[in-house]
Structure formats: C-alpha cells, structure tokens
Design an enzyme around this catalytic site. Structure first.
Site: not given
Ligand SMILES: [Zn+2]
Length: 484
Positions: A227, A327, A414
């Site tokens: 993350d 991501e 996170d």
C-alpha cells in the site's frame, strides 16, 4: 512509427547525472532548449493555420479535393517543412545543433499523433487534447541522438554535440564501466532543467542484464501486497496478515513538504499573474517570482528525497519477494467517490508516489526475476475488511485505522489495504499457475500488466522515444535524421 526491438537480455535504462555547467555552457543549454521550443511552436502554429484554413474552406463549400493540402504530421514531414522555412523563420538557426530543432519537432509529432489517435478512439487512457504551445515556463529540455555523445575517461565530464565537455556533479563511473565492458550502449542523451533550475543529463542506454536475484537478498515471501501512502510511503504485508515492512516518509521529506506549503501560502498573498478582482492577467511582482523560484527548489528537494527512498524500497521489494501486488493508479479521481477523500497536495503526493512505485517495480521485477501484479482499478483494497471480507461503503482518509462493524476488527488502515492486495496477488498467482502447472514466468506478469513497453520507462527516463538505432552501433550514434 516502427517500434525498436530490444534484443533478449538487454533492457533500456536511463542513467541520469546532474550537471555543473559553466555560465557560457548554461547559456548554450538554454539556447538549445529554447530552439527546440521555437521549432515546435513554429510548426504547431503552421499546423493549426492549415487546419483552420481547411475548415474555413469547407464552410464555404469548397470541394474536398481542392482544399488546402494537409500538412504531414510525421517527424520527417515536419522536418522537411521546417528545413524549407528555417532560413526565414529562424535566421539564427545555425547557432544551435540541428538536434535541438529536431527534438522540438519530434515532441510535436508525438503530441499530434497522440491527439489524433485519442480522437479516433485508438488510444487507451485519458483523452488527449490538441497540442499546446510551450511557454517559457515549460520544462526546458533537448534531446541528442546523433553526434558525439560521450562520457569522458575522467568520469566527471560528458561531451554533447555543439555544447562540448560539461562537468557532471557526480561520478559517471557506473555507466562508464559498462560502456568500457561493452555491456551498455548510449542511444540518446536528454538534457533538461529541473524545477530547481539545475541542468541534468539523462543517457538513454541499452544495457545487457541477466535476470538474476542477488544471492544476498534471499526470498522472504512468495506474495506480498504494497500500500502506497503519504505518511508511510510503503506498507508491505503478506496474505496471512503479517506486516513485512513499513517505510515511513523520511523526516527530511516532511520538513520539505511543510516548507513547500508555507511558500505556497506566501505566494498566494503576493501579486501573482492573475488578478482576482479584474479577473485578468497581470504582470506578477518580483517578490512573487522569487517565491516561485523557491517553490520550485522546495519541490525538487522533496521529489528527490522521495525518489531516493522509493528507489531503495522498491529494489528491496523486487529482490526479496516473488510476487508483488500494488494498487492501480486512480486516473480520474474515483478515489473521492466513496473511497478515501484525498485532496490537494496530499492527494497529488500519494498519486505521484504510487505512479513512481509502479514504474520502478515494473522494471525491477524484470531485473530480479520477480513479478508485479496490479490490482484492478476498482478493487476496494482499503474499504474491505481483511478479517471477514465485509466492505465499507465509505472510508475517510482521516480515519487512520480500519474498524470493522461486522467482526470488530481494528487494524491500521494501510496494513489492512496491503493485506487485501496481497490476497489478491495470491489468487492471481494461483489461478495463473493451475492450468499449465508451471510456476510464474519471471517478468511475464509485469509485462502483461504494464502495457507494451515497461522497459522503455526504465529508471524513469524522461524521453519516451523508441530508439531507432540498430544494435551494432557503439556509444556514438550514426548520422540518422541528417537534415533537421
Ligand atoms: Zn470484518
């Protein structure tokens, strides 16, 4: 434009060095960058004029076959027209290398191609607008592809066409050794001025590298999720919920960001180029300009601190783990719809860091034989509970921990996202492995996920031009694109 085929075992990689030019050389660099801008703007004006002329003629009912002929948009076509016009349009053109004008025209040809492809629906991503004129505030840059492009044997100078020997701020040893051992070839050199006013040269090179994992690294985990954030730059976790690594933003970065904010507030109180009362442009004050220069420096400092931290962290990731899930960059602000609301500087910083991490991992996973998996753009990594899998409709950025209403899990936000990403990477790996029964192919995942040419972006080089030189040329490139 035919894409350059990179031979097996070679990758395109950029080596970037800060320059210490003399005042005369600095003027030369600025002149070359200005020449590139001039040629680009001049030809863009012409292209626009022809387009406008044709649409005007159409509106008068002129038949298609007798309209003003279109101007070719390819680089050779633009170069031909520019060569015919340069004596009258830019009688001073001999002051700069022909490569300067060529790099301006090259940039225009690319912008026009992107625009026309995007308009015809043949280009992925955000719609691309019609090319704009480059102002003096645009990033000054010029690219050399031919002529003498050399690293000097003293490891502290580079030689560029027309500009001559320029001192580099740091040693060029790493690249020089590779060139001497014939494991690297210089394809082109781009000189550009950063926002802090410093000139840098970036050598786009073809480098021979074997896909190997350094022996000292050792494999720690098969799958991890990453993350990317602002306060903690990276949080790394495994699918079973263990936190592997947490890379906090260095304090120097926090200080640089605070300073940047303060300077921006200061600039907003000064007389800028826009007058809110009359809603017109105006001449900015000297103080405003001075603050802008400081803002540029603060930006450059923060960026280089962040880049350094992210470079080290991504190398570690690519060396130590087999599959890394990140991501996908949120392109058009969907993160605000129900997800975390990131606004202003914070949002911009998070997006920039994510883009950087993805780009670096894309090529480093190839170097070290690991693989990169990118989560679907809609994958709700931060809104899903890593304990029970339930999903929250909304999560504010201010909520630093994830509190699940279903199973009562309280976890760092996170970390929660990183675990979810790791699990996604695990399912991805399993589903891909099952049919053939073979392990993940090194680099293949990364190649598929990141589009056609991840290697071209290696080391974040600024030039996106596919090199067109055949392989059998050494450091000094051949005279290609003679007339520019
Ligand atoms: Zn839960």
């Amino acid at each position: 434009m035919a894409r350059f085929k990179i031979p097996d075992g070679w990758v395109v990689q950029a080596y970037r060095y800060a320059l210490d030019p003399t005042p005369a050389q600095e003027r030369g660099l600025a002149s070359h960058a200005g020449a590139a801008r001039f040629a680009r703007n001049h030809m863009l004006r012409l292209v626009k004029a022809v387009l406008d002329q044709r649409s005007a003629e159409r509106s008068y009912g002129v038949a298609e076959d007798v309209l003003t002929p279109v101007l070719g948009w390819s680089l050779p076509a633009l170069r031909r027209v520019w060569n015919a016009r340069k004596n009258s349009a830019a009688p001073w053109w001999k002051e700069n290398s022909k490569e300067a004008y060529n790099s301006g025209l090259d940039s225009l040809a690319r912008s026009l191609e992107s625009w026309s492809k995007s308009r015809g629906g043949r280009r992925a991503g955000r719609p691309v607008g019609f090319p704009r004129f480059h102002t003096k505030r645009a990033r000054a840059s010029v690219r050399f592809t031919t002529g003498p492009l050399r690293l000097e044997p003293d490891r502290h100078h580079v030689t560029l066409p027309r500009l001559g020997r320029i001192r580099t701020h740091e040693s060029t040893r790493k690249l020089a050794l590779r060139i001497e051992n014939a494991t690297a070839r210089v394809l082109s050199a781009t000189v550009a001025r950063d926002s802090d006013g410093r000139w840098c040269v970036s050598f786009q090179t073809l480098v021979q590298r074997t896909t190997t994992r350094p022996a000292h690294a050792g494999i720690r985990h098969a799958v991890v999720g990453v993350d990317v954030g602002v306060k903690d730059l990276l949080v790394v976790a495994t699918p079973d919920g263990a936190e592997v690594d947490r890379v906090p933003a260095p304090r120097s970065l926090a200080r640089a960001t605070v300073r940047l904010r303060a300077l921006q507030r200061k600039a907003s109180r000064q007389q800028g180029p826009y007058d809110p009362q009359s809603k017109h442009k105006r001449l900015p004050s000297k103080r405003w300009r001075r603050t802008q220069a400081l803002i540029g420096k603060a930006h450059a400092r923060a960026a280089s601190i962040r880049r350094d931290t992210v470079q080290k962290a991504t190398t570690r990731l690519a060396q130590q783990h087999l599959t890394i899930t990140v991501e996908t960059l949120n392109v058009s602000g969907m993160r605000t719809a129900g997800g975390a609301c990131k606004r202003g500087l914070n949002r911009a910083l998070a997006d920039a860091a994510l883009a950087q991490v993805r780009r670096m991992l894309a090529y480093k996973t190839i170097w070290y034989g690991s693989r990169l998996v990118e989560a679907d753009r809609w994958y709700p990594s931060s809104k899903t509970c890593s304990g029970c899998g339930s999903r929250k409709p909304r999560l504010l950025l201010a909520e630093r921990s994830y509190v699940c209403e279903h199973c009562g899990l309280v976890i760092d936000r996170d970390l929660n996202a990183a675990i979810n990403l790791a699990r996604l990477g695990e399912t991805h790996t399993l589903s891909e492995r099952s049919p053939a029964g073979s392990g993940p192919v090194a680099g293949r995942g990364a190649m598929q996920e990141t589009g056609p040419a991840p290697a071209g972006d290696a080391a974040g080089c600024e030039t996106s031009t596919p090199p067109q030189h055949p392989l059998d040329q050494t450091g000094t490139a051949s005279p290609q694109g003679e007339a520019a």
